[in-house]
Enzyme design. Structure first.
Site, PDB file in Angstrom:
ATOM      1  N   ASN A   1       0.875  -1.166   0.000  1.00 38.33           N
ATOM      2  CA  ASN A   1       0.000   0.000   0.000  1.00 38.33           C
ATOM      3  C   ASN A   1       0.916   1.220   0.000  1.00 38.33           C
ATOM      4  OD1 ASN A   1      -1.823   2.030   0.524  1.00 38.33           O
ATOM      5  ND2 ASN A   1      -2.946   0.869   2.073  1.00 38.33           N
TER       6      ASN A   1
ATOM      7  N   ARG B   1      -2.428  -1.853  -3.700  1.00 40.74           N
ATOM      8  CA  ARG B   1      -3.561  -0.924  -3.687  1.00 40.74           C
ATOM      9  C   ARG B   1      -3.235   0.176  -4.695  1.00 40.74           C
ATOM     10  NH1 ARG B   1      -4.864   3.616   0.702  1.00 40.74           N
ATOM     11  NH2 ARG B   1      -6.862   4.264  -0.133  1.00 40.74           N
TER      12      ARG B   1
ATOM     13  N   ARG C   1      -8.957  17.684   4.766  1.00 37.74           N
ATOM     14  CA  ARG C   1      -9.638  18.070   3.511  1.00 37.74           C
ATOM     15  C   ARG C   1     -10.998  18.674   3.843  1.00 37.74           C
ATOM     16  NH1 ARG C   1      -8.948  12.260   0.769  1.00 37.74           N
ATOM     17  NH2 ARG C   1      -7.389  11.810   2.345  1.00 37.74           N
TER      18      ARG C   1
ATOM     19  N   HIS D   1     -11.886   4.958  -1.573  1.00 37.34           N
ATOM     20  CA  HIS D   1     -12.018   4.063  -0.410  1.00 37.34           C
ATOM     21  C   HIS D   1     -12.838   2.824  -0.770  1.00 37.34           C
ATOM     22  CE1 HIS D   1     -11.597   7.702   2.557  1.00 37.34           C
ATOM     23  NE2 HIS D   1     -10.419   7.116   2.385  1.00 37.34           N
TER      24      HIS D   1
ATOM     25  N   GLU E   1     -14.268   3.195  13.973  1.00 35.01           N
ATOM     26  CA  GLU E   1     -14.107   2.028  14.848  1.00 35.01           C
ATOM     27  C   GLU E   1     -13.840   2.410  16.302  1.00 35.01           C
ATOM     28  OE1 GLU E   1     -11.017  -0.493  13.116  1.00 35.01           O
ATOM     29  OE2 GLU E   1     -11.875  -0.135  11.143  1.00 35.01           O
TER      30      GLU E   1
ATOM     31  N   GLU F   1      -8.333  -3.503   4.766  1.00 32.09           N
ATOM     32  CA  GLU F   1      -7.986  -3.253   3.359  1.00 32.09           C
ATOM     33  C   GLU F   1      -6.861  -4.159   2.871  1.00 32.09           C
ATOM     34  OE1 GLU F   1      -7.833   0.946   4.475  1.00 32.09           O
ATOM     35  OE2 GLU F   1      -8.738   1.386   2.552  1.00 32.09           O
TER      36      GLU F   1
ATOM     37  N   LEU G   1     -14.584   6.410   8.162  1.00 29.91           N
ATOM     38  CA  LEU G   1     -14.190   7.647   8.841  1.00 29.91           C
ATOM     39  C   LEU G   1     -12.785   7.485   9.400  1.00 29.91           C
ATOM     40  CD1 LEU G   1     -17.520   8.299  10.817  1.00 29.91           C
ATOM     41  CD2 LEU G   1     -16.954   8.899   8.457  1.00 29.91           C
ATOM     42  N   GLY G   2     -11.808   7.943   8.643  1.00 28.90           N
ATOM     43  CA  GLY G   2     -10.416   7.940   9.101  1.00 28.90           C
ATOM     44  C   GLY G   2      -9.900   9.347   8.937  1.00 28.90           C
TER      45      GLY G   2
ATOM     46  N   ASP H   1      -6.214  15.414  13.975  1.00 31.34           N
ATOM     47  CA  ASP H   1      -6.389  14.147  14.679  1.00 31.34           C
ATOM     48  C   ASP H   1      -7.552  14.271  15.654  1.00 31.34           C
ATOM     49  OD1 ASP H   1      -6.015  12.074  16.749  1.00 31.34           O
ATOM     50  OD2 ASP H   1      -4.168  11.655  15.640  1.00 31.34           O
TER      51      ASP H   1
ATOM     52  N   GLY I   1     -10.341   4.451  11.410  1.00 30.35           N
ATOM     53  CA  GLY I   1      -9.842   4.941  12.704  1.00 30.35           C
ATOM     54  C   GLY I   1     -10.897   5.590  13.579  1.00 30.35           C
ATOM     55  N   ILE I   2     -11.653   6.539  13.041  1.00 34.10           N
ATOM     56  CA  ILE I   2     -12.680   7.222  13.835  1.00 34.10           C
ATOM     57  C   ILE I   2     -13.919   6.338  13.973  1.00 34.10           C
ATOM     58  CG2 ILE I   2     -14.255   9.208  13.835  1.00 34.10           C
ATOM     59  CD1 ILE I   2     -12.025  10.827  12.423  1.00 34.10           C
TER      60      ILE I   2
HETATM   61  P1  AMP Z   1      -7.187   6.201   9.916  1.00 35.46           P
HETATM   62  O1  AMP Z   1      -6.923   7.171   8.794  1.00 35.46           O
HETATM   63  O2  AMP Z   1      -8.200   5.157   9.576  1.00 35.46           O
HETATM   64  O3  AMP Z   1      -5.931   5.632  10.521  1.00 35.46           O
HETATM   65  O4  AMP Z   1      -7.859   7.062  11.105  1.00 35.46           O
HETATM   66  C1  AMP Z   1      -7.205   8.148  11.714  1.00 35.46           C
HETATM   67  C2  AMP Z   1      -8.196   8.900  12.588  1.00 35.46           C
HETATM   68  O5  AMP Z   1      -8.745   8.000  13.576  1.00 35.46           O
HETATM   69  C3  AMP Z   1      -7.562  10.056  13.360  1.00 35.46           C
HETATM   70  O6  AMP Z   1      -8.420  11.193  13.332  1.00 35.46           O
HETATM   71  C4  AMP Z   1      -7.512   9.533  14.776  1.00 35.46           C
HETATM   72  O7  AMP Z   1      -7.609  10.551  15.736  1.00 35.46           O
HETATM   73  C5  AMP Z   1      -8.753   8.672  14.824  1.00 35.46           C
HETATM   74  N1  AMP Z   1      -8.672   7.723  15.942  1.00 35.46           N
HETATM   75  C6  AMP Z   1      -7.872   6.641  16.061  1.00 35.46           C
HETATM   76  N2  AMP Z   1      -8.041   6.054  17.264  1.00 35.46           N
HETATM   77  C7  AMP Z   1      -8.958   6.809  17.944  1.00 35.46           C
HETATM   78  C8  AMP Z   1      -9.573   6.738  19.232  1.00 35.46           C
HETATM   79  N3  AMP Z   1      -9.263   5.770  20.091  1.00 35.46           N
HETATM   80  N4  AMP Z   1     -10.485   7.671  19.555  1.00 35.46           N
HETATM   81  C9  AMP Z   1     -10.814   8.660  18.696  1.00 35.46           C
HETATM   82  N5  AMP Z   1     -10.283   8.773  17.454  1.00 35.46           N
HETATM   83  C10 AMP Z   1      -9.370   7.870  17.080  1.00 35.46           C
END
Ligand code: AMP
Length: 404
Positions: A5, A99, A248, A187, A340, A390, A216-217, A289, A337-338
């Site tokens: 990736n 990917r 973004r 995605h 989950e 993924e 939601l990441g 973040d 990330g968000i």
């Molecule tokens: P990803 O791009 O899928 O890695 O997601 C990144 C996003 O997930 C960032 O905004 C992180 O702050 C959020 N994230 C990861 N772990 C947590 C958590 N335990 N609580 C809140 N947000 C999280």
């Protein structure tokens, strides 16, 4: 199966050891991360297996693009040498999956890489300038290092390649649409994986399901999936469109860009604004973040609260906009990330969708284990939290290509 990736400032690589397609998602037996985000001439390499870890710093005077072949070579050496070795030679790898972010409308399924596929990935670089060149570089380096191993491209746009014409078409002069300015969506590997995973959990046949999948990441997108097919999605011609994200902006009035252009902004400045300085970061002035936004809200920072509120509102509007193409909704799926890991986001988004028959079980929403249904027993719409996979989805796609 080796899965790559490749991003503009990092490369993730996983190795899966498989006999046949397993019933549950297997962990990779080895995985590596190469990150040159802070300094393009210096890459941090981190390698992990189930028992061992290895770290090193790699440098190259000309930076990542020229240095990538040597860096990938060093990364692959940890597969066969030292504490993290898991295979005897690279010939033990039977296929390499990549990917690839943009495959236009041409690729609706994973394909084995040949000269025509590489030319198409280069052609679509115009649409995805940050991602496709990196994806192609990964393919070309692997071709040099292991020319005997077949490679497969798995496209993030493929799941959206069947969007109905009305969903694909922007209200612009149609000669521009014909020249490729259309909604592609992104995605797709994640949206497809979680939408397929949802059916057995809901104990419903996939052909009958109407889902809204919320990836939601750092990047965020929503997809409407009807009977297993994506019928609408929030990202568009580029991954900058749709709901608000980490950096973004998502959908904004196109007149804002014209106004700023006339005020003297350069195209590069607008690119930075739309892709790197907006979203949660832009509104809060603190971070992209979510964890840092939540911490700032706890300390009473008003700008962080506004960023969070705008994010929730954008998701609610996005979800509601996907209901007409589905003709109703059976389940919402939260992932990445968000999706989950942030129960407050799920609770606040769903709180505004009570009118739709979405009701959470607050206890289940706060729990942190595995793929699960967090809706209340009486909720008309189910709400699932699913871990996106993924890398595994790419490995599985390779297995299918190999079998075919
Ligand atoms: P990803 O791009 O899928 O890695 O997601 C990144 C996003 O997930 C960032 O905004 C992180 O702050 C959020 N994230 C990861 N772990 C947590 C958590 N335990 N609580 C809140 N947000 C999280």
């Amino acid at each position: 199966m080796l899965v790559l990736n490749a991003g503009s400032s990092s490369l993730k690589v996983c190795l899966y050891q498989l006999e046949a397609e397993p019933d549950t998602v297997p962990p990779p037996c080895w995985h590596a991360l190469l990150d040159w985000g802070e300094d393009p001439t210096t890459a941090k390499l981190k390698v992990k297996t189930s028992h061992q870890q290895y770290q090193s710093i790699l440098t190259h005077p000309q930076g990542a693009i020229t240095g990538l072949p040597a860096w990938i070579k060093a990364l692959l050496a940890t597969l066969t040498e030292g504490q993290t070795a898991v295979v005897q030679t690279l010939d033990d790898i039977c296929m390499i999956g990549h990917r690839v972010v943009h495959g236009g409308l041409r690729y609706q399924a994973p394909v084995q890489v040949d000269a025509a596929v590489k030319a198409a990935i280069a052609e679509f670089s115009e649409y995805a300038p940050l991602h496709n060149p990196a994806n192609l570089a990964g393919i070309e380096v692997m071709e040099q290092l292991c020319p005997q191993i077949p490679q497969v491209a798995v496209f993030d746009t493929a799941f959206h390649a069947h969007l109905p014409r009305v969903a694909r078409t922007y209200p612009i002069p149609q000669e521009l649409s014909a020249a490729g300015i259309q909604r592609y969506g992104f995605h797709g590997i994640s949206h497809q994986y979680v939408s397929e995973r949802a059916a057995p959990l809901l104990e419903l046949p996939p052909t009958a399901l109407r889902l809204i999948t919320c990836h939601l990441g750092n990047g965020c997108s929503l997809a409407a999936v009807k009977g297993g097919q994506c019928v609408e999605t929030t990202m568009g011609f580029t991954p900058a469109a749709g709901v608000m994200m980490g950096t973004r902006c998502g959908d904004i009035d196109p007149g804002i860009l014209l106004y700023l252009l006339r005020r003297g902004y350069s195209v590069d400045q607008l690119d930075q604004l739309v892709n790197r300085q907006s979203g949660l970061l832009g509104v809060s002035g603190i971070s992209n973040d979510l964890r840092q936004i939540l911490a700032a809200i706890d300390q009473g920072v008003a700008a962080a609260q506004l960023a969070y509120d705008c994010f929730i509102y954008s998701l609610q509007r996005g979800i509601a906009s996907l209901i007409p193409p589905l003709g109703g909704v059976d389940a919402l799926v939260f992932t990445a990330g968000i999706g989950e890991n942030a129960p407050s986001v799920r609770a606040d988004v769903c709180h505004g969708l009570g009118w739709l028959g979405v009701h959470l079980n607050p206890v289940a929403n706060e729990q942190h284990h595995g793929d699960r249904d967090i809706a209340s027993a009486t909720s008309r719409v189910r709400v699932l939290v699913l871990q996106t996979q993924e890398d595994w989805a790419i490995a599985r796609a390779c297995l299918k290509v190999l079998a075919a």
